[in-house]
Enzyme design. Structure first.
Site, PDB file in Angstrom:
ATOM      1  N   HIS A   1      41.717  47.948  40.500  1.00 12.89           N
ATOM      2  CA  HIS A   1      41.785  46.668  39.786  1.00 12.89           C
ATOM      3  C   HIS A   1      40.836  45.654  40.436  1.00 12.89           C
ATOM      4  O   HIS A   1      40.065  44.973  39.743  1.00 12.89           O
ATOM      5  CB  HIS A   1      43.226  46.152  39.816  1.00 12.89           C
ATOM      6  N   GLU A   2      40.881  45.563  41.760  1.00  9.18           N
ATOM      7  CA  GLU A   2      40.024  44.605  42.462  1.00  9.18           C
ATOM      8  C   GLU A   2      38.555  45.007  42.379  1.00  9.18           C
ATOM      9  O   GLU A   2      37.669  44.159  42.204  1.00  9.18           O
ATOM     10  CB  GLU A   2      40.473  44.475  43.923  1.00  9.18           C
TER      11      GLU A   2
ATOM     12  N   HIS B   1      37.248  43.892  39.123  1.00  8.13           N
ATOM     13  CA  HIS B   1      36.894  42.469  39.118  1.00  8.13           C
ATOM     14  C   HIS B   1      35.451  42.287  39.587  1.00  8.13           C
ATOM     15  O   HIS B   1      34.669  41.533  39.002  1.00  8.13           O
ATOM     16  CB  HIS B   1      37.825  41.684  40.046  1.00  8.13           C
TER      17      HIS B   1
ATOM     18  N   GLU C   1      42.138  39.311  33.787  1.00  8.21           N
ATOM     19  CA  GLU C   1      43.095  40.221  34.402  1.00  8.21           C
ATOM     20  C   GLU C   1      43.326  41.453  33.525  1.00  8.21           C
ATOM     21  O   GLU C   1      43.466  42.571  34.035  1.00  8.21           O
ATOM     22  CB  GLU C   1      44.421  39.513  34.676  1.00  8.21           C
TER      23      GLU C   1
END
EC number: 3.4.24.-
Length: 285
Positions: A137-138, A141, A214
């Site tokens: 997930h990071e 980003h 997100e």
């Protein structure tokens, strides 16, 4: 408010200071005003972005893994490296910081100069597959360029805030204070108040984008490691204590505090966990 990030604070300070000194520099016409607004509006955002990685390390006391000292660090380092390669970005710095909170964040100036950090609480509370999903997930980003896009959005907003606040200040000075020459007290007072009010309202737009990104980062994680792992990680976050990152990093974490009032929802940097889970369940990953 916890979700008013470093961007808003730094940018408002830069714009307010500029508003005080601009008349002294002789910028009286519209063209000069727009040039100054563009330079300093964008400048404030990118100064914040340029400092974000250094500030994040100092505020959290994060330990950057340069040479893994144990099997856990080696797994963490290798997982981020593998995901970064799959996402097509340079290897980010990987860090761990001591906190019981279950959280993680990514920040940095660009896709090839980023930092991914996790708490010790997250490593202890989650299964390895769930940690893998959080890391993905990071990394997503970073790969999506979210930090730069956020800075660009804030920079554009800053420019409009600066110009509009000056216009409001001039109207107040001329109409209420009856000042017809130069810049009187009404201009300075009105401009500063307008900047603060407009800055808070504009942060609603920034937080909307933060919530929107997100979902994209969750989808990126699903592409890298599978939707089931990310769903499991989000469900784990529902059960655990995510805590609160420092104000300046709130928008960059895996999760944030979830207010229930309308005002809290407008300034929330992350969508509700249940909405993120539903979005992943309905995805094709």
């Amino acid at each position: 408010m916890k979700t008013i990030t470093l961007f808003l604070g730094t940018n408002l300070a830069v714009l307010t200071l500029l508003g005080l000194i601009l008349p002294m520099l002789g910028a009286n016409n519209t063209v000069e005003l727009l040039i100054f607004a563009l330079i300093f509006g964008m400048g404030g955002s990118f100064i914040s972005l340029a400092l974000s990685k250094t500030m994040a390390k100092k505020m959290t006391g994060a330990h950057v893994i340069e040479e893994p000292s144990n099997s856990a660090e080696e797994w963490l380092f290798d997982t981020v490296r593998r995901q970064a390669q799959s996402a097509g970005i340079a290897m980010p710095e990987v860090a761990i910081y001591d906190s019981e909170d279950v959280n993680a964040f990514a920040t940095g100036m660009n896709r090839n100069s980023a930092l991914v950090a996790v708490t010790t609480g997250l490593l202890h509370a989650m299964e390895q597959s769930e940690v893998e999903a959080v890391l993905a997930h990071e990394v997503s980003h970073v790969a999506n360029g979210d930090m730069v896009t956020l800075a660009l959005i804030q920079g554009v907003i800053n420019t409009f805030i600066f110009v509009l606040a000056r216009v409001i200040g001039q109207i107040i000075d001329q109409v209420i204070f009856k000042n017809k020459q130069g810049y009187g007290p009404g201009y300075y007072i009105g401009s500063i108040i307008a900047e603060i009010v407009l800055g808070i309202l504009a942060s609603i737009i920034v937080m909307w984008f933060s919530r929107h990104r997100e979902f994209h980062a969750d989808a990126g994680s699903a592409r890298l490691v599978g939707a089931n792992k990310m769903i499991s990680a989000l469900k784990r976050l529902q059960m655990g204590h995510t805590g609160q990152l420092p104000d300046q990093l709130a928008a960059f974490g895996i999760n944030a505090s979830q207010g229930k009032s309308l005002m809290q929802s407008l300034f929330r940097s992350h969508p509700p966990l249940e909405d993120r889970i539903i979005a992943l369940q309905q995805s094709r990953y």
